[in-house]
Design a protein around this motif. Sequence first.
Motif, short mmCIF file in Angstrom:
data_model
loop_
_atom_site.label_atom_id
_atom_site.label_comp_id
_atom_site.label_asym_id
_atom_site.label_seq_id
_atom_site.Cartn_x
_atom_site.Cartn_y
_atom_site.Cartn_z
N GLN A 36 33.66 -104.48 -11.07
CA GLN A 36 35.07 -104.43 -11.45
C GLN A 36 35.32 -103.29 -12.43
N TYR A 39 35.22 -99.62 -10.87
CA TYR A 39 36.41 -99.13 -10.18
C TYR A 39 37.54 -98.81 -11.15
N ARG A 40 37.59 -99.50 -12.29
CA ARG A 40 38.58 -99.12 -13.30
C ARG A 40 38.25 -97.76 -13.87
N SER A 45 42.12 -99.82 -8.63
CA SER A 45 41.71 -101.21 -8.67
C SER A 45 40.62 -101.47 -7.64
#
Length: 263
Positions: A36, A39-40, A45
């Motif tokens: 997570q 990808y930030r 997103s």
Amino acid sequence: MRLGQLHYLPLPAALFSILALSFLVLVALIQVGTLQYAYRRLGISARAALLLLLASLLGSYLNLPLAELPGKEVLSGRVVDYFGMRYVVPVVVDWPGTIIAVNVGGALIPTLMSVYLLSKNGLWRRGLLATAFVAAVCHWLARPVPGLGIALPVFVPAISAGLGALLLSRRYAAPLAYVGGSLGTLLGADLLNLGNLQGLGAPVASIGGAGTFDGIFVTAILAVLIASISRGLGGSQTNRHSPVATVPELPGHKAPEAGGRHP
């Protein structure tokens, strides 16, 4: 010429399945929360990243014709070996020559995504440098292959993009790796070699297709890995330089002076 013959997978089914399997592994890692943060760091997103990779895989089957190069003889229905990789030459009937096309998954989608990342992060200057560096390396190593078009060793875009991005900016290494690896490969391997396509006997010379698609897709995965590594580096530096916690002084309470009396 039938337009349906323009569309084909850029790799044999077995090799294409390996790329699809790597996509499924990323899906699993995102679902458990491992990527997570990565990808930030990339600037999108997790859901958008998955849609991007899935669209690239599915879009690699589609080629949009741009121009036609006349040719006397066109190869058809073969598998070409180059630098340990196998590429598919599509089966064509009544073919006029070499069709220059743009691959949706290997050229159109990565280009649009690169422009978005450059605009969102304000990386136009460093993005140009990353693209130029990868383009120079890819142009140096790309080779014309009879029946296929232009081919490039699969890991060249990813390695050169990763090195260039880390040298330019550790903070923005992930988006720079994606931009440089995508645009640099398309520019250096495909666009700067358009003049070498005549006489290769390739029925379709696809920009971002067979010969370069695998390298561009691997670069997208590498960008995620760079983002994950930068998280670990950032975390270790934060822990190393973090100040020692202190107890705040209560209101109205004065610390006793040295040598003074305590009440």
